[in-house]
Design a protein around this motif. Structure first.
Motif, PDB file in Angstrom:
ATOM      1  N   GLU A  32      -0.117   0.152   0.190  1.00 22.03           N
ATOM      2  CA  GLU A  32      -0.995   1.322   0.219  1.00 22.03           C
ATOM      3  C   GLU A  32      -0.365   2.495   0.961  1.00 22.03           C
ATOM      4  OE1 GLU A  32      -5.483   2.484   1.837  1.00 22.03           O
ATOM      5  OE2 GLU A  32      -4.951   0.377   1.480  1.00 22.03           O
ATOM      6  N   SER A  33       0.285   2.214   2.081  1.00 16.04           N
ATOM      7  CA  SER A  33       0.872   3.299   2.862  1.00 16.04           C
ATOM      8  C   SER A  33       2.013   3.977   2.104  1.00 16.04           C
ATOM      9  CB  SER A  33       1.387   2.775   4.207  1.00 16.04           C
ATOM     10  OG  SER A  33       2.351   1.756   4.014  1.00 16.04           O
ATOM     11  N   LEU A  34       2.773   3.202   1.356  1.00 19.49           N
ATOM     12  CA  LEU A  34       3.877   3.764   0.573  1.00 19.49           C
ATOM     13  C   LEU A  34       3.346   4.630  -0.556  1.00 19.49           C
ATOM     14  CD1 LEU A  34       6.867   4.010  -0.128  1.00 19.49           C
ATOM     15  CD2 LEU A  34       6.679   1.850  -1.395  1.00 19.49           C
ATOM     16  N   THR A  35       2.361   4.119  -1.279  1.00 20.89           N
ATOM     17  CA  THR A  35       1.756   4.900  -2.357  1.00 20.89           C
ATOM     18  C   THR A  35       1.187   6.205  -1.823  1.00 20.89           C
ATOM     19  OG1 THR A  35       1.204   2.903  -3.617  1.00 20.89           O
ATOM     20  CG2 THR A  35      -0.035   4.894  -4.140  1.00 20.89           C
ATOM     21  N   ALA A  36       0.501   6.132  -0.687  1.00 22.67           N
ATOM     22  CA  ALA A  36      -0.109   7.329  -0.103  1.00 22.67           C
ATOM     23  C   ALA A  36       0.951   8.366   0.265  1.00 22.67           C
ATOM     24  CB  ALA A  36      -0.928   6.951   1.132  1.00 22.67           C
ATOM     25  N   ALA A  37       2.052   7.915   0.842  1.00 22.41           N
ATOM     26  CA  ALA A  37       3.102   8.841   1.254  1.00 22.41           C
ATOM     27  C   ALA A  37       3.801   9.465   0.045  1.00 22.41           C
ATOM     28  CB  ALA A  37       4.119   8.126   2.141  1.00 22.41           C
ATOM     29  N   MET A  38       4.039   8.672  -0.964  1.00 23.92           N
ATOM     30  CA  MET A  38       4.680   9.197  -2.177  1.00 23.92           C
ATOM     31  C   MET A  38       3.780  10.237  -2.835  1.00 23.92           C
ATOM     32  SD  MET A  38       6.158   5.576  -3.634  1.00 23.92           S
ATOM     33  CE  MET A  38       6.871   6.213  -5.162  1.00 23.92           C
ATOM     34  N   MET A  79      12.725  13.131  -8.188  1.00 25.75           N
ATOM     35  CA  MET A  79      14.006  13.261  -7.497  1.00 25.75           C
ATOM     36  C   MET A  79      13.988  14.463  -6.551  1.00 25.75           C
ATOM     37  SD  MET A  79      17.017  11.882  -7.131  1.00 25.75           S
ATOM     38  CE  MET A  79      17.359  10.879  -8.602  1.00 25.75           C
ATOM     39  N   HIS A  80      13.442  15.568  -7.016  1.00 28.88           N
ATOM     40  CA  HIS A  80      13.366  16.769  -6.188  1.00 28.88           C
ATOM     41  C   HIS A  80      12.517  16.515  -4.938  1.00 28.88           C
ATOM     42  CE1 HIS A  80      12.964  20.882  -4.943  1.00 28.88           C
ATOM     43  NE2 HIS A  80      11.684  20.947  -5.251  1.00 28.88           N
ATOM     44  N   THR A  81      11.388  15.830  -5.096  1.00 33.63           N
ATOM     45  CA  THR A  81      10.517  15.568  -3.955  1.00 33.63           C
ATOM     46  C   THR A  81      11.179  14.632  -2.957  1.00 33.63           C
ATOM     47  OG1 THR A  81       8.576  15.864  -5.373  1.00 33.63           O
ATOM     48  CG2 THR A  81       8.224  14.799  -3.247  1.00 33.63           C
ATOM     49  N   TYR A  82      11.880  13.628  -3.452  1.00 30.22           N
ATOM     50  CA  TYR A  82      12.646  12.753  -2.545  1.00 30.22           C
ATOM     51  C   TYR A  82      13.586  13.581  -1.676  1.00 30.22           C
ATOM     52  CZ  TYR A  82      17.577  11.290  -2.290  1.00 30.22           C
ATOM     53  OH  TYR A  82      18.896  11.189  -1.942  1.00 30.22           O
ATOM     54  N   SER A  83      14.270  14.549  -2.297  1.00 27.56           N
ATOM     55  CA  SER A  83      15.233  15.357  -1.547  1.00 27.56           C
ATOM     56  C   SER A  83      14.535  16.203  -0.488  1.00 27.56           C
ATOM     57  CB  SER A  83      16.040  16.248  -2.498  1.00 27.56           C
ATOM     58  OG  SER A  83      15.287  17.344  -2.976  1.00 27.56           O
ATOM     59  N   LEU A  84      13.339  16.683  -0.795  1.00 27.24           N
ATOM     60  CA  LEU A  84      12.599  17.499   0.181  1.00 27.24           C
ATOM     61  C   LEU A  84      12.149  16.651   1.376  1.00 27.24           C
ATOM     62  CD1 LEU A  84      10.335  19.679  -2.161  1.00 27.24           C
ATOM     63  CD2 LEU A  84      12.580  20.237  -1.212  1.00 27.24           C
ATOM     64  N   ILE A  85      11.651  15.455   1.105  1.00 20.25           N
ATOM     65  CA  ILE A  85      11.212  14.569   2.185  1.00 20.25           C
ATOM     66  C   ILE A  85      12.362  14.308   3.152  1.00 20.25           C
ATOM     67  CG2 ILE A  85      10.419  12.245   2.764  1.00 20.25           C
ATOM     68  CD1 ILE A  85       8.893  12.215   0.111  1.00 20.25           C
ATOM     69  N   ALA A 113       8.174   7.923   5.797  1.00 19.66           N
ATOM     70  CA  ALA A 113       8.685   9.085   5.064  1.00 19.66           C
ATOM     71  C   ALA A 113      10.024   8.765   4.413  1.00 19.66           C
ATOM     72  CB  ALA A 113       8.821  10.284   6.001  1.00 19.66           C
ATOM     73  N   ILE A 114      10.920   8.146   5.162  1.00 18.80           N
ATOM     74  CA  ILE A 114      12.226   7.765   4.605  1.00 18.80           C
ATOM     75  C   ILE A 114      12.040   6.818   3.431  1.00 18.80           C
ATOM     76  CG2 ILE A 114      14.346   6.468   5.072  1.00 18.80           C
ATOM     77  CD1 ILE A 114      14.174   7.580   7.970  1.00 18.80           C
ATOM     78  N   LEU A 115      11.156   5.853   3.594  1.00 11.99           N
ATOM     79  CA  LEU A 115      10.942   4.858   2.539  1.00 11.99           C
ATOM     80  C   LEU A 115      10.266   5.477   1.318  1.00 11.99           C
ATOM     81  CD1 LEU A 115       9.902   1.891   4.825  1.00 11.99           C
ATOM     82  CD2 LEU A 115      11.993   2.050   3.439  1.00 11.99           C
ATOM     83  N   ALA A 116       9.383   6.456   1.534  1.00 14.70           N
ATOM     84  CA  ALA A 116       8.770   7.153   0.399  1.00 14.70           C
ATOM     85  C   ALA A 116       9.838   7.882  -0.408  1.00 14.70           C
ATOM     86  CB  ALA A 116       7.712   8.137   0.887  1.00 14.70           C
ATOM     87  N   GLY A 117      10.765   8.540   0.281  1.00 18.06           N
ATOM     88  CA  GLY A 117      11.875   9.179  -0.415  1.00 18.06           C
ATOM     89  C   GLY A 117      12.742   8.160  -1.126  1.00 18.06           C
ATOM     90  N   ASP A 118      13.018   7.047  -0.433  1.00 18.48           N
ATOM     91  CA  ASP A 118      13.818   5.978  -1.042  1.00 18.48           C
ATOM     92  C   ASP A 118      13.175   5.444  -2.313  1.00 18.48           C
ATOM     93  OD1 ASP A 118      15.625   6.168   1.035  1.00 18.48           O
ATOM     94  OD2 ASP A 118      14.875   4.413   2.118  1.00 18.48           O
ATOM     95  N   ALA A 119      11.847   5.404  -2.347  1.00 16.08           N
ATOM     96  CA  ALA A 119      11.137   4.880  -3.513  1.00 16.08           C
ATOM     97  C   ALA A 119      11.108   5.882  -4.656  1.00 16.08           C
ATOM     98  CB  ALA A 119       9.711   4.494  -3.118  1.00 16.08           C
TER      99      ALA A 119
END
Length: 296
Positions: A32-38, A79-85, A113-119
């Motif tokens: 849930e926390s990962l989905t929320a952050a993404m 991909m763009h959002t990952y780079s911003l995070i 935050a790092i893991l959301a970008g990683d995902a």
């Protein structure tokens, strides 16, 4: 260049892009926390400029945009959002504000935050792979996105940006930095549309020259806004680049020089579009309207 053309296209497609992202990120993970952050970072707003460019290429060449095309084009926003995070992290730019809201690491902590970008990064490739496009197009898009985002593209530009702090880069080095950091994903946005529309090589080359000039103009314009705007206007902190001794176009050329460089990049982009029009015998006013982005 007609601003109303761009406005109409944005009004048509931005809601569809946002709805697609919302609906397809609801159950993206069982954490849930990962989905929320993404979802937080992807749905925080933004112009959706990159997928819009891909869709504009398809539209300009009268290619019907199916759900398949939409998925493949919108993958770039992940991909763009990952780079911003990751760009906002304390180890990088240490920004606390993005699109008028707290950045991901401020809201969720650095680890999530790092893991959301990683995902988000592999999810972009997943959406290309399962989009339903022909296998040859999927292969070309996957290669193009990997090259744009990877060690000879966006990440290379980020490295140059980080290592260039406090140093004085000459104009060619600054241009190369931004071709990689900012321009590479914009180049890919145009490439994505050209691949999906199956455009001939000469037309594709001209369009990519447009994309490269547009990417340069985008970065120069962003640098100018950092100097001339307020945080409320931009939705993020301003005047940070000078304070952190980063290399920017106003810092190197002065504000007037940066504005001249912006005009030159816009002219180069329009010249490339004119060439694409001659080669394809198509009206590319829709793509030209994207240059009005820099007249705000």
């Amino acid at each position: 260049m007609n601003k109303s053309t761009l406005t109409a296209f944005e009004q048509q497609w931005q809601p569809r892009i946002n709805t697609y992202l919302d609906e397809n990120l609801r159950s993206v993970s069982d954490r849930e926390s990962l989905t929320a952050a993404m979802r937080y970072s992807v749905l925080a707003g933004g112009k959706r400029l990159r997928p819009l460019l891909s869709l504009a290429v398809l539209t300009a060449f009268e290619q019907p945009i199916t759900e398949i095309n939409l998925r493949a084009s919108v993958a770039l926003e992940l991909m763009h959002t990952y780079s911003l995070i990751h760009d906002d992290l304390p180890a990088m730019d240490n920004d606390g504000l993005r699109r008028g809201q707290p950045t991901s690491h401020v809201k969720f902590g650095e680890d999530i935050a790092i893991l959301a970008g990683d995902a988000l990064q592999p999810l972009a490739f997943q959406w290309l792979a399962d989009s339903g496009l022909p296998a040859e197009q999927v292969a070309q898009l996957t290669l193009g996105l990997a090259q744009a985002a990877g060690p000879q593209g966006m990440v290379a530009g980020q490295v140059a940006d980080v290592q260039g702090v406090g140093q004085h880069l000459a104009l060619p080095a600054l241009q190369q930095l931004h071709r990689e950091k900012t321009g590479a994903l914009i180049h890919y946005a145009v490439l994505s549309g050209a691949i999906q529309a199956e455009l001939p090589t000469d037309v594709r080359t001209a369009l990519l020259a447009f994309g490269d000039a547009f990417g340069l103009a985008f970065q120069i314009y962003d640098d100018i806004l950092d100097v001339t705007s307020t945080p409320a206007q931009l939705g993020k902190e301003t005047h940070k680049d000078a304070g952190e001794h980063k290399n920017t176009y106003p810092g190197l050329l002065g504000l007037a020089g940066a504005e001249d460089a912006l005009k030159q990049a816009i002219t180069t982009a329009q010249t490339a579009l004119d060439r694409a029009e001659r080669l394809s015998q198509r009206d590319l006013d829709l793509l030209a309207s994207f240059l009005t982005y820099f007249t705000n």
